[in-house]
Structures are given as structure tokens and as C-alpha cells.
Scaffold this active site. Structure first.
Site, PDB file in Angstrom:
ATOM      1  N   TYR A 247      -2.340  12.235  11.191  1.00 34.30           N
ATOM      2  CA  TYR A 247      -1.230  12.311  10.497  1.00 34.30           C
ATOM      3  C   TYR A 247      -1.517  13.507   9.429  1.00 34.30           C
ATOM      4  O   TYR A 247      -2.673  14.088   9.187  1.00 34.30           O
ATOM      5  CB  TYR A 247      -1.027  11.090   9.366  1.00 34.30           C
ATOM      6  CG  TYR A 247      -2.372  10.717   8.778  1.00 34.30           C
ATOM      7  CD1 TYR A 247      -3.476  10.085   9.023  1.00 34.30           C
ATOM      8  CD2 TYR A 247      -2.645  11.010   7.288  1.00 34.30           C
ATOM      9  CE1 TYR A 247      -4.490   9.793   8.385  1.00 34.30           C
ATOM     10  CE2 TYR A 247      -3.302  10.837   6.513  1.00 34.30           C
ATOM     11  CZ  TYR A 247      -4.730  10.257   7.255  1.00 34.30           C
ATOM     12  OH  TYR A 247      -5.784  10.030   6.309  1.00 34.30           O
TER      13      TYR A 247
ATOM     14  N   LYS B  66       0.575  12.124  -1.341  1.00 30.25           N
ATOM     15  CA  LYS B  66      -0.424  12.157  -0.052  1.00 30.25           C
ATOM     16  C   LYS B  66       0.700  12.124   1.018  1.00 30.25           C
ATOM     17  O   LYS B  66       0.462  12.531   2.209  1.00 30.25           O
ATOM     18  CB  LYS B  66      -1.446  11.271  -0.081  1.00 30.25           C
ATOM     19  CG  LYS B  66      -2.290  11.414   1.091  1.00 30.25           C
ATOM     20  CD  LYS B  66      -3.482  10.439   1.004  1.00 30.25           C
ATOM     21  CE  LYS B  66      -4.169  10.712   2.582  1.00 30.25           C
ATOM     22  NZ  LYS B  66      -5.693   9.701   2.428  1.00 30.25           N
ATOM     23  N   HIS B  67       1.218  10.950   1.145  1.00 25.84           N
ATOM     24  CA  HIS B  67       2.184  10.481   2.319  1.00 25.84           C
ATOM     25  C   HIS B  67       3.773  10.956   2.070  1.00 25.84           C
ATOM     26  O   HIS B  67       4.360  11.161   3.100  1.00 25.84           O
ATOM     27  CB  HIS B  67       2.143   9.003   2.529  1.00 25.84           C
ATOM     28  CG  HIS B  67       0.458   8.668   2.666  1.00 25.84           C
ATOM     29  ND1 HIS B  67      -0.135   8.950   3.696  1.00 25.84           N
ATOM     30  CD2 HIS B  67      -0.084   8.004   1.726  1.00 25.84           C
ATOM     31  CE1 HIS B  67      -1.240   8.491   3.912  1.00 25.84           C
ATOM     32  NE2 HIS B  67      -1.568   8.036   2.567  1.00 25.84           N
TER      33      HIS B  67
ATOM     34  N   GLU C 199       0.275   7.946  -3.404  1.00 25.77           N
ATOM     35  CA  GLU C 199       1.102   7.354  -2.273  1.00 25.77           C
ATOM     36  C   GLU C 199       2.063   8.197  -1.975  1.00 25.77           C
ATOM     37  O   GLU C 199       2.356   8.857  -0.997  1.00 25.77           O
ATOM     38  CB  GLU C 199       1.490   6.140  -2.324  1.00 25.77           C
ATOM     39  CG  GLU C 199       0.253   4.946  -2.200  1.00 25.77           C
ATOM     40  CD  GLU C 199      -0.328   5.077  -0.764  1.00 25.77           C
ATOM     41  OE1 GLU C 199       0.324   5.269   0.006  1.00 25.77           O
ATOM     42  OE2 GLU C 199      -1.741   4.942  -0.834  1.00 25.77           O
TER      43      GLU C 199
ATOM     44  N   TRP D 172       3.730   5.368   5.267  1.00 27.20           N
ATOM     45  CA  TRP D 172       2.960   6.731   5.840  1.00 27.20           C
ATOM     46  C   TRP D 172       3.587   7.073   6.910  1.00 27.20           C
ATOM     47  O   TRP D 172       3.658   6.485   8.174  1.00 27.20           O
ATOM     48  CB  TRP D 172       1.490   6.461   6.309  1.00 27.20           C
ATOM     49  CG  TRP D 172       0.784   5.557   5.157  1.00 27.20           C
ATOM     50  CD1 TRP D 172       0.991   5.734   3.618  1.00 27.20           C
ATOM     51  CD2 TRP D 172      -0.568   4.823   5.231  1.00 27.20           C
ATOM     52  NE1 TRP D 172      -0.067   4.843   2.963  1.00 27.20           N
ATOM     53  CE2 TRP D 172      -0.882   4.494   3.932  1.00 27.20           C
ATOM     54  CE3 TRP D 172      -1.307   4.711   6.387  1.00 27.20           C
ATOM     55  CZ2 TRP D 172      -2.173   3.938   3.661  1.00 27.20           C
ATOM     56  CZ3 TRP D 172      -2.390   3.902   6.239  1.00 27.20           C
ATOM     57  CH2 TRP D 172      -2.952   3.346   4.965  1.00 27.20           C
TER      58      TRP D 172
ATOM     59  N   HIS E 146       0.634  -1.016  -0.132  1.00 26.04           N
ATOM     60  CA  HIS E 146       0.058   0.019  -0.021  1.00 26.04           C
ATOM     61  C   HIS E 146       0.891   1.330  -0.119  1.00 26.04           C
ATOM     62  O   HIS E 146       0.649   1.906  -1.150  1.00 26.04           O
ATOM     63  CB  HIS E 146      -0.886  -0.127   1.232  1.00 26.04           C
ATOM     64  CG  HIS E 146      -1.958   0.871   1.270  1.00 26.04           C
ATOM     65  ND1 HIS E 146      -3.250   0.958   1.879  1.00 26.04           N
ATOM     66  CD2 HIS E 146      -2.329   2.072   0.249  1.00 26.04           C
ATOM     67  CE1 HIS E 146      -3.905   2.066   1.754  1.00 26.04           C
ATOM     68  NE2 HIS E 146      -3.326   2.515   0.678  1.00 26.04           N
TER      69      HIS E 146
END
Ligand code: NAG
Ligand code: NAG
Ligand code: NAG
Ligand code: NAG
Ligand code: NAG
Length: 259
Positions: free
Chosen positions: A86, A136-137, A133, A78, A75
Site C-alpha cells: 500500500y 496516512k491512509h 488515519e 485503507w 481502526h
């Protein structure tokens, strides 16, 4: 080097799996404070803050099935503020959508082919998933900011990020760990949460992982870490989950993949 906790000693033994992939990140020396373990509010290139917990997250997708039938899939990685909250989408100027092109330009072709097999989107749109991914992270991991590099070249941190996520994933073989404890995909058998947690703690230095269920069916695992140094070549110490499992305590299904 000496660490006071038994978890630290175990982590030291496995630290060789987490050694650097970037030649150009500024060097962090051994005196680095473990993230989430200091009252310091000063993010530096050697101290992950505020996202001091880093989670290597994985999927078990069966409807539709993605990836090999004997492996979980990636995934992401993070950052979490050490408390279950977060930050997200931290730098729109670096929210690249051309991940494949970036990795190709960096000569990371074997990384890309691994990602094509193990970092797959449930709707078949891997490129968007990877960009999501990262944007966003990945852009929220302060220790891989471009300013943390010497002689930075454009998008260098993007390649380092994807390589690091894959390296961590390879060291956390969820399918194999479950299988070793007799927990295998089945359309009839069910398992208890404590049995699953015990099996996975064996690949996580004795710490539990977060387990996610959808309608009572196991479909996610998140491995939590604290880090000494930067997120690429720092030392990852397993830590306890900051989020409560969404699985029931018993009767958990682990559905087979259809391919
Ligand atoms: C840690 O190492 C850095 C870099 O060598 C140095 O500047 C800093 O003073 C050291 N901090 C401590 C607490 O020893
Ligand atoms: C990827 O996109 C960024 C932003 O648009 C651009 O600066 C960069 O040159 C692109 N990289 C490649 C390899 O195409
Ligand atoms: C995503 O990866 C899967 C598995 O390798 C592949 O079947 C699919 O074609 C890929 N999709 C795209 C858009 O690259
Ligand atoms: C900086 O990086 C470029 C390539 O990105 C390389 O040609 C150059 O030699 C590097 N300079 C130093 C001082 O490492
Ligand atoms: C949820 O699980 C139950 C029991 O296995 C099943 O009957 C039901 O169809 C499932 N619901 C969904 C939305 O998948």
C-alpha cells in the site's frame, strides 16, 4: 444493471447501504470498472488506483479495553494496491491535525459523537488517531482528491471520508456476527480460525475477512472491498483478503473487555 458473478449480485442487493453522503463529488455512471479488475493504470475520479482494494479495519482492544464491551471499534479505511502492499501519507499538504474542528465546521456533530464512542484510541488520544488515519491512509484514496469535486470547499473530502468509514463500520457488526455463531468473549473458551472466518463471511457477502491475533488472542479484523466508482458513493463489492491471517488455526482466544 447486471453483474456476472454471484458475489456481484449479492453486493447489488446490499448496495443501498453504501449510497452517497457527498452532494458534490463528480457523478460516476454505472459503467465504472470494478477496482483491482482492470489492467488500466489510469487513476480517475471514478476508478480507485493504485489503491484499488479498500479495507475497513477494526480493533478488539482488551488491554486496556476501549469502546463498548459489546462492539468492536473502528481502526480506519485503507487503500491497498490489490496485492497486500500500500501507499501511505500521500499528500502532506492535506495531512490535517484538526479533524474535530473540521467536522464541527461541517456540522457533522452526530458523526463526531459516534466517533467518540466507536473510533477510540487505545491511549485516549482520539484526535491524533483520527489525524493519523486520515493523513496516512485517507490522503491516498485518489477518488476523493479535491479535484474530484465540483464546487469544492476546503476539507470537504475529510468529512466525506470519516462519514464513509463510519457508514461501512455500521454495516459490518463483527461482535454481532460472531455472537450469532456462538463466538462470544470468554476468559476460558477458545475458537478455531475457520469458525471465526465462517461467522464473519456472513456479514461480508460470503467473502472471508483477514483476522489478526496478538499472542493467540483475536484483536483485529480487516474487511476487503473492491469498488465500482468513487470511494464515497461508489458500490462496494466484498472481496477476499490479500493478507494472510496472523492467528493460529485453533485455540484462538477472544478476551472479554474489562469495562
Ligand atoms: C463511461 O461513462 C463515461 C461518462 O458518461 C463516458 O465518458 C465513457 O465513455 C463511458 N465508458 C464506456 C466504456 O462506456
Ligand atoms: C484546519 O487546519 C487547516 C490547515 O491548517 C486550516 O486550513 C483549516 O482552516 C482548519 N479548519 C478549521 C475548521 O479550523
Ligand atoms: C477518546 O474517546 C474516549 C471514549 O469516548 C474518551 O473516553 C476519551 O476521553 C477520548 N479522548 C479524547 C482525548 O478525546
Ligand atoms: C458552491 O458552494 C458554496 C458554499 O460552499 C455555495 O454558496 C454556492 O451556492 C455553491 N455554488 C454552486 C454553483 O453550487
Ligand atoms: C501469551 O499467552 C500465554 C498463554 O495464554 C500467556 O501465558 C503469556 O503471558 C502471554 N504473553 C503475553 C506477552 O501476553
Amino acid at each position: 444493471m447486471f453483474y456476472a458473478t454471484s458475489a456481484g449480485v449479492l453486493a447489488l442487493a446490499t448496495a443501498q447501504f453504501f449510497t452517497g453522503v457527498s452532494a458534490n463529488l463528480k457523478t460516476c455512471t454505472n459503467n465504472n470498472t470494478l477496482s483491482c479488475h482492470s489492467s488500466s493504470k489510469a487513476p480517475t475520479c471514478c476508478y480507485n488506483y493504485p489503491g484499488g482494494a479498500l479495507l475497513q479495519t477494526q480493533f478488539w482492544d482488551t488491554d486496556p479495553s476501549t469502546g463498548p464491551s459489546d462492539s468492536w471499534t473502528i481502526h480506519g479505511l485503507w487503500p491497498d494496491n490489490c496485492d497486500g502492499t500500500y501507499e501511505s501519507s500521500c499528500d502532506s499538504s492535506r495531512a490535517y491535525t484538526n479533524i474535530t474542528e473540521i467536522l464541527k465546521e461541517q456540522g457533522r456533530t452526530s458523526l463526531l459523537s459516534y466517533m467518540d464512542q466507536y473510533w477510540v484510541d487505545i491511549d485516549g488520544d482520539n484526535e491524533s488517531f483520527w489525524a493519523h488515519e486520515w493523513g496516512k491512509h485517507g490522503t491516498c484514496i485518489n477518488t476523493i482528491d479535491p479535484s474530484c469535486y465540483t464546487n469544492y470547499s476546503a476539507q470537504e473530502e475529510v468529512g466525506d471520508f470519516f462519514q464513509k468509514v463510519v457508514d461501512l463500520f455500521k454495516s459490518l457488526d463483527t461482535y454481532k456476527a460472531l455472537s450469532a455463531a456462538g463466538i462470544t468473549p470468554s476468559s476460558s473458551k477458545t475458537y478455531t480460525l475457520s469458525a471465526i472466518e465462517a461467522a464473519l463471511s456472513k456479514v461480508h457477502d460470503g467473502s472471508q475477512a483477514y483476522l489478526g491475533c496478538d499472542n493467540g488472542s483475536l484483536n483485529q479484523v480487516w474487511y476487503f472491498f473492491n469498488v465500482r466508482g468513487n470511494a464515497i458513493d461508489g458500490q462496494y463489492d466484498a472481496s477476499a483478503p490479500l493478507t494472510k491471517s496472523s492467528c493460529p488455526s485453533s485455540g484462538i482466544k477472544y478476551a472479554p473487555k474489562s469495562n
